[in-house]
Design a protein around this motif. Structure first.
Motif, PDB file in Angstrom:
ATOM      1  N   ARG A  83       0.835  -1.183   0.000  1.00 26.49           N
ATOM      2  CA  ARG A  83       0.000   0.000   0.000  1.00 26.49           C
ATOM      3  C   ARG A  83       0.878   1.244   0.000  1.00 26.49           C
ATOM      4  O   ARG A  83       2.031   1.216   0.384  1.00 26.49           O
ATOM      5  CB  ARG A  83      -0.879   0.040   1.265  1.00 26.49           C
ATOM      6  N   VAL A  91     -13.677   0.718   7.233  1.00 23.84           N
ATOM      7  CA  VAL A  91     -12.803   0.644   6.067  1.00 23.84           C
ATOM      8  C   VAL A  91     -11.806   1.785   6.157  1.00 23.84           C
ATOM      9  O   VAL A  91     -12.181   2.945   6.302  1.00 23.84           O
ATOM     10  CB  VAL A  91     -13.615   0.775   4.764  1.00 23.84           C
ATOM     11  N   THR A  92     -10.545   1.455   6.116  1.00 21.83           N
ATOM     12  CA  THR A  92      -9.534   2.482   6.257  1.00 21.83           C
ATOM     13  C   THR A  92      -9.393   3.281   4.979  1.00 21.83           C
ATOM     14  O   THR A  92      -9.671   2.796   3.877  1.00 21.83           O
ATOM     15  CB  THR A  92      -8.165   1.859   6.605  1.00 21.83           C
ATOM     16  N   GLU A 110      -6.650   3.974   3.910  1.00 22.06           N
ATOM     17  CA  GLU A 110      -5.576   3.258   3.235  1.00 22.06           C
ATOM     18  C   GLU A 110      -6.144   2.246   2.255  1.00 22.06           C
ATOM     19  O   GLU A 110      -5.733   2.168   1.092  1.00 22.06           O
ATOM     20  CB  GLU A 110      -4.702   2.537   4.268  1.00 22.06           C
ATOM     21  N   ASP A 111      -7.145   1.479   2.719  1.00 18.48           N
ATOM     22  CA  ASP A 111      -7.774   0.508   1.827  1.00 18.48           C
ATOM     23  C   ASP A 111      -8.539   1.205   0.718  1.00 18.48           C
ATOM     24  O   ASP A 111      -8.520   0.768  -0.437  1.00 18.48           O
ATOM     25  CB  ASP A 111      -8.722  -0.399   2.621  1.00 18.48           C
ATOM     26  N   TYR A 133      -6.094   2.529  -1.866  1.00 21.35           N
ATOM     27  CA  TYR A 133      -5.432   1.435  -2.585  1.00 21.35           C
ATOM     28  C   TYR A 133      -6.393   0.795  -3.586  1.00 21.35           C
ATOM     29  O   TYR A 133      -6.049   0.552  -4.741  1.00 21.35           O
ATOM     30  CB  TYR A 133      -4.921   0.375  -1.614  1.00 21.35           C
ATOM     31  N   ARG A 134      -7.618   0.536  -3.131  1.00 19.63           N
ATOM     32  CA  ARG A 134      -8.600  -0.097  -4.008  1.00 19.63           C
ATOM     33  C   ARG A 134      -8.974   0.837  -5.160  1.00 19.63           C
ATOM     34  O   ARG A 134      -9.265   0.380  -6.265  1.00 19.63           O
ATOM     35  CB  ARG A 134      -9.829  -0.503  -3.197  1.00 19.63           C
ATOM     36  N   ASN A 149     -13.219  -0.299  -5.937  1.00 18.92           N
ATOM     37  CA  ASN A 149     -13.785   0.592  -4.920  1.00 18.92           C
ATOM     38  C   ASN A 149     -14.995   1.281  -5.531  1.00 18.92           C
ATOM     39  O   ASN A 149     -14.860   2.215  -6.312  1.00 18.92           O
ATOM     40  CB  ASN A 149     -12.753   1.630  -4.465  1.00 18.92           C
TER      41      ASN A 149
END
Length: 619
Positions: free
Chosen positions: A4, A18-19, A21-22, A25-26, A32
């Motif tokens: 990441r 849900v971060t 960060e996620d 990244y997604r 996403n």
């Protein structure tokens, strides 16, 4: 293990814990479909407004707006290695909510001011700034409607054995103020909701309502994929329009063109002073650009837009229109349709993309808009009625086999009455009375033939002038007797359709349709419901009355009722010589109905269930 970006921070979204960060990244590398909770402007619990935009390759990005400097703005910091910039603004005396803003993007000493691709509201045209909108005040009351919808309209249901009759419309020309100004969403709701109920439609379909710079492209070249156009009011007022339609039992479908967007100085084109959202191979200098579906960010952006209107505004479906059929576009379409079918199975998806290319042997994820049927029917119906004897009826032969085993909608859409094609009734040949008679037979064919239904506004009362997006429909035509009678006919036919299972339960099943006669300018067929209900349709496109016809029937029913006769005095103003009830007669071992054949007419007969005969009595 996948890496990441080290620059991402943490927060929660409506998908759960849900971060960020996620989320980021997604957005860059995976899937996403709630990008609107990460990019654009969102408000945190402490009142801080967080602005983010994706501008890969930019040297710098600043936030300019009413609450900041419109020249230099507030510097935004890169928070991912792939081009997301962010800044945080504390709310001071509520001066951020409702304020205008743009992103100032600089690269190689060149600067552009861009609207937010994920803005939830935009400045009223001719202005083009984004408007901060994080607070939504409308509270929906349509829970019962949504629950019923999600069990009635299942995307992967092979049969879809429910009525679907769509009134396609353009908000900007359905009604206008006396001075030509746009009606508000509230004013439209006041007139539209009772009208759709009166006319018997199940759904409305809006030509694109997402923000767009020019009405000339009818909204298909979008500039704000997450914002209802401000021409008619606020997002809350649009939500209220949807809610009021739902309260009346009417679904809402949106036109959605996800393969292209408007090329304009403030929009998505060359967003970071270089192509970001668009394909690089398409020529410059045109008014539209095509999305680059090879980028995860672009796919996520567009599919998130589709999800956003479902979540925020409770829309019930999309007609997805694409101009391209290349592998990347078809792959995107598959992802869009499969994603929505999985998470929102009650959402209706309509597409014009070739089914074989789009789905192959995959589950049925959408209904196809059957333009070939429209072409064949309009080619035939616009022939001179006095010369049709030289053209035996062909209007369904080409498409019949295809239609009764696939999922189709039969459209008479805006593109059929615009662009120099003239209105439907104007294109029909013959006398004034013959034009209206042919309009009634056209509607009778469409509403009784296998397939779901779509009609564009103004057709239902026979507007003579070609549709124009810049002016209101000519509702004054209802002051003329024949236009008013045509509207009455369409309403009656629509309501019969809603209550006659043979006309909709087996639209996508070959067992629901049987052609029983093709003779000269006449056609007759039977439709069947799931519980042995039967309807019989006779259509004559001849310009003169013909001798009585013996229509073959099964003999299972002793009598049939005429539920709609296009020659009724209700619709013509003249006495109709046909009966309202017909008894089955046995001739040489066969069973028939003896029916008069009138010029340019249609007759819909429904078997009288109380006269059903035991099978051992049928010879």
């Amino acid at each position: 293990m996948e890496q990441r970006s080290k620059h991402c921070s943490v927060a929660a979204t409506s998908q759960g814990t849900v971060t960020k960060e996620d989320a980021c990244y997604r957005f860059h590398h995976s899937v996403n479909y709630s990008v609107y909770e990460y990019l654009g402007v969102n408000r945190e619990k402490d009142g801080t407004y967080v602005f983010r935009t994706w501008a890969p390759g930019a040297d710098s990005v600043s936030l300019c707006g009413d609450f900041a400097d419109w020249v230099d703005g507030i510097p935004m910091l890169p928070v991912t290695d792939a081009g997301v910039f962010e800044c945080r603004v504390k709310a001071l005396q509520n001066n951020v909510e409702g304020a205008r803003y743009k992103f100032k993007i600089t690269k190689n000493d060149k600067t552009v001011f861009k609207t937010d691709p994920l803005a939830k509201y935009c400045e009223i045209t001719p202005g083009n700034a984004s408007v901060v909108r994080t607070a939504f005040n409308h509270t929906f009351t349509d829970g019962a409607f949504l629950s019923a919808r999600d069990t009635r309209y299942i995307a992967t249901d092979e049969e879809m054995s429910v009525p679907l009759n769509i009134y396609e419309m353009h908000l900007g020309s359905f009604m206008r103020h006396a001075d030509g100004g746009y009606a508000t969403y509230t004013e439209i709701a006041d007139q539209l909701v009772p009208y759709i109920r009166q006319m018997g439609y199940t759904h409305v379909e809006f030509l694109p309502v997402a923000e767009h710079s020019s009405q000339d492209d009818l909204g298909f070249l979008t500039t704000g994929f997450f914002a209802p156009t401000s021409r008619h009011g606020t997002p809350d007022e649009f939500a209220a329009l949807v809610d009021r339609l739902h309260a009346a039992g009417i679904g809402v479908i949106l036109d959605f063109a996800p393969d292209r967007f408007a090329v304009c100085e403030h929009g998505l084109s060359e967003y970071a002073i270089a192509p970001v959202y668009e394909c690089k191979e398409f020529p410059q200098g045109t008014k539209q650009a095509y999305f680059d579906f090879s980028r995860s960010e672009v796919r996520n952006f567009l599919i998130s837009g589709a999800y956003y209107w479902i979540h925020r505004f409770h829309v019930d479906g999309y007609r997805v229109l694409t101009e391209r059929e290349d592998p990347a576009t078809l792959s995107f379409m598959q992802e869009l349709l499969a994603g929505i079918a999985k998470t929102h199975p009650g959402i209706i998806m309509i597409t014009e993309a070739p089914a074989k290319k789009l789905f192959g042997k995959a589950p049925k994820l959408a209904i196809k808009s059957y333009k070939a049927w429209t072409r064949d029917v309009l080619d035939y119906i616009t022939l001179d009625p006095t010369a049709r004897m030289n053209h035996p009826v062909e209007l369904t032969l080409k498409t019949e086999k295809e239609n009764t085993r696939k999922r189709f909608i039969l459209p008479i859409a805006y593109e059929d009455v615009s662009g120099g094609k003239r209105s439907l009734i104007e294109r029909l040949q013959g006398s004034y009375e013959q034009k209206f008679a042919q309009m009634r037979t056209l509607y009778m064919l469409q509403m009784t033939y296998p397939g779901k239904k779509l009609n564009f506004m103004g057709n239902e009362y026979g507007q003579f002038r070609e549709w124009c997006h810049d002016t209101q429909l000519e509702w004054f035509m209802l002051g003329y007797d024949m236009h008013r009678r045509l509207q009455r006919f369409v309403s009656d036919l629509n309501h019969v359709y809603l209550t006659c299972p043979p006309l909709y339960e087996k639209d996508f099943n070959s067992q629901g349709f049987e052609r029983i006669l093709t003779l000269g300018e006449m056609i007759a067929y039977r439709r069947f419901g799931c519980n042995n209900e039967e309807a019989l349709v006779l259509l004559s496109y001849a310009a003169m009355d013909l001798s009585d016809l013996l229509l073959p029937v099964s003999g299972e029913y002793a009598a049939y009722e005429a539920v709609i006769d296009t020659s009724s005095d209700l619709y013509t103003g003249k006495r109709c010589p046909r009966d309202k009830r017909y008894k089955t007669v046995c001739i040489d071992g066969g069973y028939y109905l003896k029916v008069p054949v009138l010029a340019l007419s249609g007759l819909l007969l429904v078997a009288d269930q109380s006269t059903r005969q035991p099978s051992d009595l049928i010879i």
